[in-house]
Design a protein around this motif. Structure first.
Motif, PDB file in Angstrom:
ATOM      1  N   ILE A  54      -2.151   4.663 -16.595  1.00 27.01           N
ATOM      2  CA  ILE A  54      -1.188   3.569 -16.652  1.00 27.01           C
ATOM      3  C   ILE A  54      -0.436   3.663 -17.969  1.00 27.01           C
ATOM      4  O   ILE A  54      -1.037   3.753 -19.035  1.00 27.01           O
ATOM      5  CB  ILE A  54      -1.895   2.197 -16.563  1.00 27.01           C
ATOM      6  N   SER A  55       0.866   3.652 -17.886  1.00 27.70           N
ATOM      7  CA  SER A  55       1.722   3.655 -19.067  1.00 27.70           C
ATOM      8  C   SER A  55       2.468   2.328 -19.081  1.00 27.70           C
ATOM      9  O   SER A  55       3.193   2.008 -18.136  1.00 27.70           O
ATOM     10  CB  SER A  55       2.708   4.821 -18.970  1.00 27.70           C
ATOM     11  N   GLU A  97       2.141  12.242  -8.746  1.00 27.27           N
ATOM     12  CA  GLU A  97       3.223  11.320  -8.407  1.00 27.27           C
ATOM     13  C   GLU A  97       3.025   9.986  -9.111  1.00 27.27           C
ATOM     14  O   GLU A  97       1.925   9.628  -9.502  1.00 27.27           O
ATOM     15  CB  GLU A  97       3.313  11.141  -6.893  1.00 27.27           C
ATOM     16  N   VAL A  98       4.119   9.251  -9.254  1.00 30.66           N
ATOM     17  CA  VAL A  98       4.136   8.037 -10.070  1.00 30.66           C
ATOM     18  C   VAL A  98       4.658   6.860  -9.251  1.00 30.66           C
ATOM     19  O   VAL A  98       5.551   7.016  -8.417  1.00 30.66           O
ATOM     20  CB  VAL A  98       5.037   8.239 -11.311  1.00 30.66           C
ATOM     21  N   ILE A 102       2.421   3.988 -13.110  1.00 34.48           N
ATOM     22  CA  ILE A 102       1.063   4.340 -12.713  1.00 34.48           C
ATOM     23  C   ILE A 102       1.130   5.729 -12.095  1.00 34.48           C
ATOM     24  O   ILE A 102       1.838   5.946 -11.114  1.00 34.48           O
ATOM     25  CB  ILE A 102       0.496   3.325 -11.701  1.00 34.48           C
ATOM     26  N   LYS A 103       0.395   6.666 -12.695  1.00 35.62           N
ATOM     27  CA  LYS A 103       0.427   8.059 -12.254  1.00 35.62           C
ATOM     28  C   LYS A 103      -0.925   8.456 -11.684  1.00 35.62           C
ATOM     29  O   LYS A 103      -1.963   8.206 -12.298  1.00 35.62           O
ATOM     30  CB  LYS A 103       0.764   8.977 -13.431  1.00 35.62           C
ATOM     31  N   VAL A 104      -0.920   9.061 -10.498  1.00 35.26           N
ATOM     32  CA  VAL A 104      -2.153   9.563  -9.892  1.00 35.26           C
ATOM     33  C   VAL A 104      -2.535  10.842 -10.640  1.00 35.26           C
ATOM     34  O   VAL A 104      -1.779  11.816 -10.655  1.00 35.26           O
ATOM     35  CB  VAL A 104      -1.971   9.844  -8.386  1.00 35.26           C
ATOM     36  N   MET A 105      -3.705  10.816 -11.280  1.00 37.80           N
ATOM     37  CA  MET A 105      -4.147  11.949 -12.092  1.00 37.80           C
ATOM     38  C   MET A 105      -5.034  12.905 -11.295  1.00 37.80           C
ATOM     39  O   MET A 105      -4.938  14.109 -11.461  1.00 37.80           O
ATOM     40  CB  MET A 105      -4.907  11.447 -13.325  1.00 37.80           C
ATOM     41  N   VAL A 119       0.875  -1.182   0.000  1.00 40.82           N
ATOM     42  CA  VAL A 119       0.000   0.000   0.000  1.00 40.82           C
ATOM     43  C   VAL A 119       0.906   1.223   0.000  1.00 40.82           C
ATOM     44  O   VAL A 119       1.773   1.363   0.871  1.00 40.82           O
ATOM     45  CB  VAL A 119      -0.933   0.007   1.230  1.00 40.82           C
ATOM     46  N   ILE A 120       0.696   2.092  -0.995  1.00 43.76           N
ATOM     47  CA  ILE A 120       1.546   3.266  -1.156  1.00 43.76           C
ATOM     48  C   ILE A 120       0.675   4.508  -1.211  1.00 43.76           C
ATOM     49  O   ILE A 120      -0.291   4.555  -1.968  1.00 43.76           O
ATOM     50  CB  ILE A 120       2.357   3.172  -2.466  1.00 43.76           C
TER      51      ILE A 120
END
Length: 62
Positions: free
Chosen positions: A34-35, A10-11, A20-23, A3-4
């Motif tokens: 998700i890239s 942030e990625v 995975i970037k929080v949009m 859990v982060i």
């Protein structure tokens, strides 16, 4: 399970090539991007479950 906590923008990186970037975070809903390389299949869990059920149905009907 890891859990982060992350803030918007942030990625999290998985392996060498998945990011995975929080949009956005709004009202308890987290939107993320998700890239990943094209050969990596990415599905929401309910879609993945449906695909696996359909594959099982096809294999048992043949």
């Amino acid at each position: 399970m890891l859990v982060i906590g992350r803030d918007v923008g942030e990625v999290v990186t998985i392996g060498e090539n998945i990011r995975i970037k929080v949009m956005a975070v709004e009202g308890g809903v987290v939107r993320f991007g998700i890239s990943a390389p094209r050969e990596v299949v990415v599905h929401r869990s309910e879609i993945y479950k449906r695909i696996k059920e359909q594959e099982l149905e096809r294999s048992s009907s043949s």
